[in-house]
Design a protein around this motif. Structure first.
Motif, PDB file in Angstrom:
ATOM      1  N   HIS A  39     -13.089  -2.871   1.851  1.00 39.18           N
ATOM      2  CA  HIS A  39     -11.663  -2.905   2.212  1.00 39.18           C
ATOM      3  C   HIS A  39     -11.415  -2.209   3.552  1.00 39.18           C
ATOM      4  CE1 HIS A  39      -7.227  -2.169   0.801  1.00 39.18           C
ATOM      5  NE2 HIS A  39      -7.324  -2.469   2.072  1.00 39.18           N
ATOM      6  N   GLU A  50       0.806  -1.223   0.000  1.00 40.82           N
ATOM      7  CA  GLU A  50       0.000   0.000   0.000  1.00 40.82           C
ATOM      8  C   GLU A  50       0.842   1.277   0.000  1.00 40.82           C
ATOM      9  OE1 GLU A  50      -2.536  -0.665  -1.036  1.00 40.82           O
ATOM     10  OE2 GLU A  50      -3.896  -1.917   0.113  1.00 40.82           O
ATOM     11  N   HIS A 109      -4.254   3.560   7.924  1.00 44.29           N
ATOM     12  CA  HIS A 109      -5.234   2.748   7.191  1.00 44.29           C
ATOM     13  C   HIS A 109      -5.425   1.444   7.957  1.00 44.29           C
ATOM     14  CE1 HIS A 109      -7.139   0.202   4.295  1.00 44.29           C
ATOM     15  NE2 HIS A 109      -6.070  -0.565   4.188  1.00 44.29           N
ATOM     16  N   HIS A 163      -8.597  -1.982   9.004  1.00 41.97           N
ATOM     17  CA  HIS A 163      -9.792  -2.735   8.590  1.00 41.97           C
ATOM     18  C   HIS A 163     -10.721  -2.907   9.797  1.00 41.97           C
ATOM     19  CE1 HIS A 163      -6.934  -4.883   5.455  1.00 41.97           C
ATOM     20  NE2 HIS A 163      -7.092  -3.601   5.197  1.00 41.97           N
TER      21      HIS A 163
HETATM   22 ZN   LIG Z   1      -5.979  -2.583   3.707  1.00 38.86          ZN
END
Ligand SMILES: [Zn+2]
Length: 255
Positions: free
Chosen positions: A189, A97, A115, A117
Motif C-alpha cells: 500500500h 483514510e 501518506h 504511494h
Molecule cells: Zn493509500
C-alpha cells in the motif's frame, strides 16, 4: 487556522510534485491537528499536487474515533460517519483514510501526517520481502530522520479496518520499543509519515524514498550490507545525532 491551511497545502503540493514520484492522480492524503478536537484532512478524491483549501475537510475526532470502536458498522454506515464527522456541513466528503489519520494524530502523538504511494517504497513493500528490508539499517541519515524502529501493517482494506490495524500496530510498537514511530509501513500500500511539523513529515518521506532507492540498488549488487544492530542503536542515541535531528527538524520550509 489560515497559517495551518497554508502549511498543509504546502505539504500536499510537495508530496504531489510529479518529479518526486510519491503520488499521482488522487493518491495519498495529508492531515493536521487543529488542537480543538478537530483536524484538517484532504477530501476524498482530491489531487495532492493541485489541492486548494476547498479540497480540505475539517473533521471532528470524536465522531471518527467512536466509529472505529463500533464493530457493527458496514460500508454505507462508514460513508454516513464520514459525512457526519464534518465540522462544517458544506465541506466535501473526507478521505476514506480519515480513520487512519485520526488514530495517528490521537494515539501516536503526531501533529502532522503524510501518506502516499511512492514508486520506490512500493518496489520494496510489494515485493516478496515486504517491509523486512526496512527493519534493518544501511546508512546513518535514514536512522536519524526515519527513526531506529518502524511500525509495519500487513495489507488490509483501506478504511476503518486499516485504522484498527494501525492502532494495533502502534500498541505493539509501544510495547516493543516504547513511544511511537515516525513511519508506519503499510505493506502492498504505502508509507505513513508522522511528524511534529509539516517539514518533518516531508523530510521523513524524502528520506524514506532515498532509503528505498538505495535498498533496490543494493539488491542488484548482491544485497544490502546491513549495519549491525548495535551500530544502528549507537547512531540513534549519540548526542551529535540528536543535535543533527533537531537541526534538520528546524530547517526552514523551502517552497
Ligand atoms: Zn493509500
Amino acid at each position: 487556522m489560515t497559517d495551518l491551511i497554508e502549511k498543509l497545502l504546502w505539504l500536499s503540493h510537495e508530496i504531489g510534485r510529479e518529479d518526486r514520484h510519491l503520488a499521482i492522480l488522487g493518491e495519498g492524503n495529508t492531515s493536521a491537528d487543529l488542537g480543538d478536537g478537530t483536524f484538517l484532512i484532504k477530501a476524498s478524491g482530491g489531487n495532492l499536487a493541485s489541492l486548494d483549501a476547498s479540497g480540505l475537510s475539517r473533521v471532528k475526532f470524536d465522531t471518527i474515533l467512536d466509529a472505529i470502536n463500533d464493530h457493527t458498522l458496514n460500508d454505507s454506515g462508514v460513508r454516513d460517519v464520514l459525512l457526519a464527522s464534518r465540522a462544517d456541513a458544506d465541506s466535501r466528503l473526507p478521505s476514506v483514510e480519515t480513520f487512519m489519520h485520526a488514530i495517528c494524530l490521537r494515539e501516536a502523538g503526531a501533529k502532522w501526517i503524510g501518506h502516499c504511494h511512492p514508486v520506490s517504497v512500493l518496489q520494496v513493500l510489494c515485493s516478496q520481502q515486504g517491509a523486512a528490508p526496512f527493519l534493518q539499517h544501511v546508512f546513518p541519515d535514514e536512522i536519524v530522520v526515519c527513526g531506529r524502529d518502524l511500525a509495519v501493517v500487513p495489507y488490509i482494506d483501506p478504511g476503518i479496518e486499516l485504522a484498527r490495524s494501525v492502532r494495533a500496530s502502534l500498541q505493539k510498537f509501544d510495547a516493543d520499543f516504547g513511544g511511537a514511530p515516525k513511519v508506519i509501513l503499510l505493506e502492498n500500500h504505502g508509507p505513513v509519515a508522522l511528524g511534529q511539523s509539516e517539514r518533518e513529515v516531508m523530510n521523513i518521506l524524502l528520506m524514506l524514498d532515498k532509503w528505498a532507492r538505495i535498498l533496490i540498488g543494493n539488491f542488484t549488487l548482491g544485497g544490502p550490507k546491513f549495519l549491525p544492530d548495535a551500530t544502528a542503536t549507537r547512531i540513534d542515541t549519540r548526542p551529535d545525532e540528536h543535535y543533527r535531528r533537531k537541526a534538520i527538524a528546524e530547517l526552514q520550509r523551502q517552497t
